[in-house]
Design a protein around this motif. Structure first.
Motif, PDB file in Angstrom:
ATOM      1  N   MET A   1      44.402  29.708  45.023  1.00 31.02           N
ATOM      2  CA  MET A   1      45.602  29.020  44.647  1.00 31.02           C
ATOM      3  C   MET A   1      46.069  29.573  43.307  1.00 31.02           C
ATOM      4  SD  MET A   1      46.328  25.051  43.560  1.00 31.02           S
ATOM      5  CE  MET A   1      45.362  24.357  44.803  1.00 31.02           C
ATOM      6  N   ASN A   2      47.312  29.861  43.190  1.00 27.50           N
ATOM      7  CA  ASN A   2      47.880  30.356  41.949  1.00 27.50           C
ATOM      8  C   ASN A   2      48.116  29.176  41.006  1.00 27.50           C
ATOM      9  OD1 ASN A   2      49.443  31.347  39.890  1.00 27.50           O
ATOM     10  ND2 ASN A   2      50.664  32.651  41.195  1.00 27.50           N
ATOM     11  N   THR A   3      47.494  29.226  39.847  1.00 22.70           N
ATOM     12  CA  THR A   3      47.642  28.128  38.883  1.00 22.70           C
ATOM     13  C   THR A   3      48.275  28.600  37.581  1.00 22.70           C
ATOM     14  OG1 THR A   3      45.404  28.493  38.066  1.00 22.70           O
ATOM     15  CG2 THR A   3      45.680  26.854  39.828  1.00 22.70           C
ATOM     16  N   ILE A   4      49.032  29.683  37.637  1.00 24.44           N
ATOM     17  CA  ILE A   4      49.625  30.248  36.420  1.00 24.44           C
ATOM     18  C   ILE A   4      50.541  29.250  35.708  1.00 24.44           C
ATOM     19  CG2 ILE A   4      51.633  31.350  37.506  1.00 24.44           C
ATOM     20  CD1 ILE A   4      49.537  33.135  34.940  1.00 24.44           C
ATOM     21  N   HIS A   5      51.151  28.336  36.460  1.00 26.58           N
ATOM     22  CA  HIS A   5      52.049  27.347  35.847  1.00 26.58           C
ATOM     23  C   HIS A   5      51.447  25.946  35.886  1.00 26.58           C
ATOM     24  CE1 HIS A   5      55.110  30.387  35.497  1.00 26.58           C
ATOM     25  NE2 HIS A   5      54.984  30.667  36.784  1.00 26.58           N
ATOM     26  N   ALA A   6      50.135  25.856  36.026  1.00 23.52           N
ATOM     27  CA  ALA A   6      49.468  24.556  36.072  1.00 23.52           C
ATOM     28  C   ALA A   6      49.484  23.894  34.701  1.00 23.52           C
ATOM     29  CB  ALA A   6      48.026  24.723  36.548  1.00 23.52           C
ATOM     30  N   ALA A   7      49.276  22.606  34.695  1.00 24.62           N
ATOM     31  CA  ALA A   7      49.268  21.854  33.439  1.00 24.62           C
ATOM     32  C   ALA A   7      48.160  22.315  32.499  1.00 24.62           C
ATOM     33  CB  ALA A   7      49.118  20.366  33.742  1.00 24.62           C
ATOM     34  N   THR A   8      47.083  22.856  33.055  1.00 25.79           N
ATOM     35  CA  THR A   8      45.944  23.260  32.220  1.00 25.79           C
ATOM     36  C   THR A   8      46.020  24.709  31.736  1.00 25.79           C
ATOM     37  OG1 THR A   8      44.696  23.808  34.205  1.00 25.79           O
ATOM     38  CG2 THR A   8      44.366  21.597  33.273  1.00 25.79           C
ATOM     39  N   THR A   9      47.045  25.441  32.135  1.00 21.29           N
ATOM     40  CA  THR A   9      47.161  26.848  31.732  1.00 21.29           C
ATOM     41  C   THR A   9      47.228  26.985  30.212  1.00 21.29           C
ATOM     42  OG1 THR A   9      48.231  27.434  33.796  1.00 21.29           O
ATOM     43  CG2 THR A   9      48.510  28.965  31.973  1.00 21.29           C
ATOM     44  N   GLY A  10      47.969  26.111  29.565  1.00 19.68           N
ATOM     45  CA  GLY A  10      48.064  26.160  28.099  1.00 19.68           C
ATOM     46  C   GLY A  10      46.729  25.900  27.429  1.00 19.68           C
ATOM     47  N   ILE A  11      45.974  24.949  27.964  1.00 18.09           N
ATOM     48  CA  ILE A  11      44.648  24.651  27.415  1.00 18.09           C
ATOM     49  C   ILE A  11      43.741  25.868  27.598  1.00 18.09           C
ATOM     50  CG2 ILE A  11      42.590  23.191  27.610  1.00 18.09           C
ATOM     51  CD1 ILE A  11      44.462  20.959  28.640  1.00 18.09           C
ATOM     52  N   SER A  12      43.814  26.479  28.766  1.00 18.38           N
ATOM     53  CA  SER A  12      42.998  27.659  29.044  1.00 18.38           C
ATOM     54  C   SER A  12      43.307  28.781  28.057  1.00 18.38           C
ATOM     55  CB  SER A  12      43.246  28.119  30.481  1.00 18.38           C
ATOM     56  OG  SER A  12      42.465  29.242  30.774  1.00 18.38           O
ATOM     57  N   ARG A  13      44.572  29.028  27.815  1.00 16.71           N
ATOM     58  CA  ARG A  13      44.960  30.079  26.851  1.00 16.71           C
ATOM     59  C   ARG A  13      44.522  29.715  25.441  1.00 16.71           C
ATOM     60  NH1 ARG A  13      50.646  30.771  29.641  1.00 16.71           N
ATOM     61  NH2 ARG A  13      50.105  32.395  31.127  1.00 16.71           N
ATOM     62  N   PHE A  14      44.651  28.420  25.098  1.00 14.62           N
ATOM     63  CA  PHE A  14      44.234  27.942  23.780  1.00 14.62           C
ATOM     64  C   PHE A  14      42.743  28.191  23.557  1.00 14.62           C
ATOM     65  CE2 PHE A  14      42.415  24.468  21.234  1.00 14.62           C
ATOM     66  CZ  PHE A  14      43.107  24.640  20.037  1.00 14.62           C
ATOM     67  N   LEU A  15      41.927  27.909  24.579  1.00  8.76           N
ATOM     68  CA  LEU A  15      40.479  28.117  24.475  1.00  8.76           C
ATOM     69  C   LEU A  15      40.123  29.596  24.467  1.00  8.76           C
ATOM     70  CD1 LEU A  15      39.059  25.385  26.873  1.00  8.76           C
ATOM     71  CD2 LEU A  15      38.836  25.483  24.391  1.00  8.76           C
ATOM     72  N   ASP A  16      40.873  30.381  25.204  1.00 11.92           N
ATOM     73  CA  ASP A  16      40.579  31.813  25.298  1.00 11.92           C
ATOM     74  C   ASP A  16      40.712  32.512  23.947  1.00 11.92           C
ATOM     75  OD1 ASP A  16      39.985  34.135  27.039  1.00 11.92           O
ATOM     76  OD2 ASP A  16      41.975  34.791  26.350  1.00 11.92           O
ATOM     77  N   GLN A  17      41.666  32.088  23.140  1.00 11.75           N
ATOM     78  CA  GLN A  17      41.912  32.767  21.855  1.00 11.75           C
ATOM     79  C   GLN A  17      40.698  32.754  20.921  1.00 11.75           C
ATOM     80  OE1 GLN A  17      45.503  30.999  20.344  1.00 11.75           O
ATOM     81  NE2 GLN A  17      46.803  32.086  21.810  1.00 11.75           N
ATOM     82  N   PRO A  18      40.031  31.629  20.703  1.00  8.68           N
ATOM     83  CA  PRO A  18      38.870  31.676  19.798  1.00  8.68           C
ATOM     84  C   PRO A  18      37.563  32.107  20.480  1.00  8.68           C
ATOM     85  CG  PRO A  18      39.327  29.401  20.376  1.00  8.68           C
ATOM     86  CD  PRO A  18      40.421  30.243  21.000  1.00  8.68           C
ATOM     87  N   ILE A  19      37.447  31.868  21.793  1.00 12.03           N
ATOM     88  CA  ILE A  19      36.165  32.121  22.453  1.00 12.03           C
ATOM     89  C   ILE A  19      36.014  33.572  22.908  1.00 12.03           C
ATOM     90  CG2 ILE A  19      34.726  31.517  24.450  1.00 12.03           C
ATOM     91  CD1 ILE A  19      35.768  28.656  24.117  1.00 12.03           C
ATOM     92  N   ARG A  20      37.081  34.191  23.395  1.00 17.68           N
ATOM     93  CA  ARG A  20      36.980  35.569  23.888  1.00 17.68           C
ATOM     94  C   ARG A  20      36.443  36.542  22.837  1.00 17.68           C
ATOM     95  NH1 ARG A  20      38.219  38.010  28.275  1.00 17.68           N
ATOM     96  NH2 ARG A  20      39.483  36.276  28.994  1.00 17.68           N
TER      97      ARG A  20
END
Length: 106
Positions: A1-20
């Motif tokens: 399922m494509n979730t690129i516009h899901a409600a959690t996409t912003g949270i995922s990007r937010f977490l990716d910035q410090p953890i990656r």
């Protein structure tokens, strides 16, 4: 399922910035090219003291990673990774909050 516009996409990007960057700093790719390369890598592991009698080997053929990830185990691994590398906070965000946000995303 494509979730690129899901409600959690912003949270995922937010977490990716410090953890990656932390993951990239601590994790090193270890591709094995062929049998000879595998033997040379094993010899190097032995020389470095990493190959132990308790070392386990496994292979995996993953075709659809994201639907296969056990969510509880993923959160446990994230927590263990952060604690193993002595992070109590990441860019001012506590591990507890990071795990709560990751739980929402998963």
């Amino acid at each position: 399922m494509n979730t690129i516009h899901a409600a959690t996409t912003g949270i995922s990007r937010f977490l990716d910035q410090p953890i990656r960057p932390l993951f990239d700093m601590h994790a090193q790719p270890r591709p094995i090219i062929d049998g000879g390369h595998l033997l040379r890598q094993l010899e190097q592991y032995v020389r470095n003291g990493h190959l132990k009698p308790t070392t386990l080997f496994c292979t995996a053929d993953i075709t659809n990673l994201y639907t296969m990830l056990p969510q509880d185990e993923s959160l446990k691994i994230l927590k263990e990774f952060l604690l193993e590398h002595h992070y109590e906070k990441v860019q001012g965000i506590s591990i507890k909050v990071i795990l709560q946000l990751a739980d929402l995303v998963l």
